[in-house]
Design a protein around this motif. Sequence first.
Motif, PDB file in Angstrom:
ATOM      1  N   THR A 186       0.833  -1.203   0.000  1.00 59.30           N
ATOM      2  CA  THR A 186       0.000   0.000   0.000  1.00 59.30           C
ATOM      3  C   THR A 186       0.864   1.249   0.000  1.00 59.30           C
ATOM      4  O   THR A 186       0.516   2.246  -0.618  1.00 59.30           O
ATOM      5  CB  THR A 186      -0.950   0.027   1.209  1.00 59.30           C
ATOM      6  OG1 THR A 186      -0.199   0.078   2.411  1.00 59.30           O
ATOM      7  CG2 THR A 186      -1.875  -1.157   1.220  1.00 59.30           C
ATOM      8  N   LEU A 187       1.985   1.185   0.673  1.00 61.20           N
ATOM      9  CA  LEU A 187       2.901   2.326   0.676  1.00 61.20           C
ATOM     10  C   LEU A 187       3.482   2.541  -0.715  1.00 61.20           C
ATOM     11  O   LEU A 187       3.579   3.670  -1.197  1.00 61.20           O
ATOM     12  CB  LEU A 187       4.021   2.086   1.691  1.00 61.20           C
ATOM     13  CG  LEU A 187       5.016   3.213   1.896  1.00 61.20           C
ATOM     14  CD1 LEU A 187       4.331   4.375   2.580  1.00 61.20           C
ATOM     15  CD2 LEU A 187       6.182   2.740   2.727  1.00 61.20           C
ATOM     16  N   LEU A 188       3.872   1.469  -1.379  1.00 61.39           N
ATOM     17  CA  LEU A 188       4.452   1.579  -2.719  1.00 61.39           C
ATOM     18  C   LEU A 188       3.435   2.080  -3.734  1.00 61.39           C
ATOM     19  O   LEU A 188       3.780   2.850  -4.629  1.00 61.39           O
ATOM     20  CB  LEU A 188       5.009   0.230  -3.167  1.00 61.39           C
ATOM     21  CG  LEU A 188       6.241  -0.265  -2.428  1.00 61.39           C
ATOM     22  CD1 LEU A 188       6.607  -1.659  -2.903  1.00 61.39           C
ATOM     23  CD2 LEU A 188       7.396   0.686  -2.619  1.00 61.39           C
ATOM     24  N   CYS A 189       2.193   1.669  -3.608  1.00 61.24           N
ATOM     25  CA  CYS A 189       1.208   2.052  -4.615  1.00 61.24           C
ATOM     26  C   CYS A 189       0.775   3.494  -4.460  1.00 61.24           C
ATOM     27  O   CYS A 189       0.424   4.137  -5.429  1.00 61.24           O
ATOM     28  CB  CYS A 189      -0.004   1.131  -4.572  1.00 61.24           C
ATOM     29  SG  CYS A 189      -1.413   1.740  -3.644  1.00 61.24           S
ATOM     30  N   CYS A 190       0.807   4.023  -3.272  1.00 60.26           N
ATOM     31  CA  CYS A 190       0.151   5.310  -3.061  1.00 60.26           C
ATOM     32  C   CYS A 190       1.036   6.387  -2.437  1.00 60.26           C
ATOM     33  O   CYS A 190       1.003   7.526  -2.877  1.00 60.26           O
ATOM     34  CB  CYS A 190      -1.068   5.083  -2.186  1.00 60.26           C
ATOM     35  SG  CYS A 190      -2.124   3.787  -2.850  1.00 60.26           S
TER      36      CYS A 190
END
Length: 128
Positions: A23-27
Amino acid sequence: MTKPLTRRSLFAPTLSLFASTSTLLCCALPALLVTIGAGAVMAGIASNVPGYIWLTEQKVPLFIISGILLSLAVFFRWRSRYAPCPIDPDAARACNRMRRVSGIILWVSVAIYLIGGFFAFFAADLLL
């Protein structure tokens, strides 16, 4: 009676760490890179990392699954909070160390999830 702490009890916090990192990488990563003026780096990542665009397109299911995994990890951590450690001093130290490590992994995962959620769903409305 509670069950002793085992490697299996570390599975949920570790799995939640990987889920919250996605989730950190995507957003959050794209927002951070664009904010600091590294849009070209973000474009390079988007074009060279396989599956990255798909990951960002699937942010709602990604956050739902990650939230479920984090909730399960918090539940298992809470359930095993009074789990006894072995009597052997070396094994007891290892048990306490694993308990601390799993707690750190879990709360880092929650922080990453919240940061990613903020940038995925709220930052654009608040900052633009």
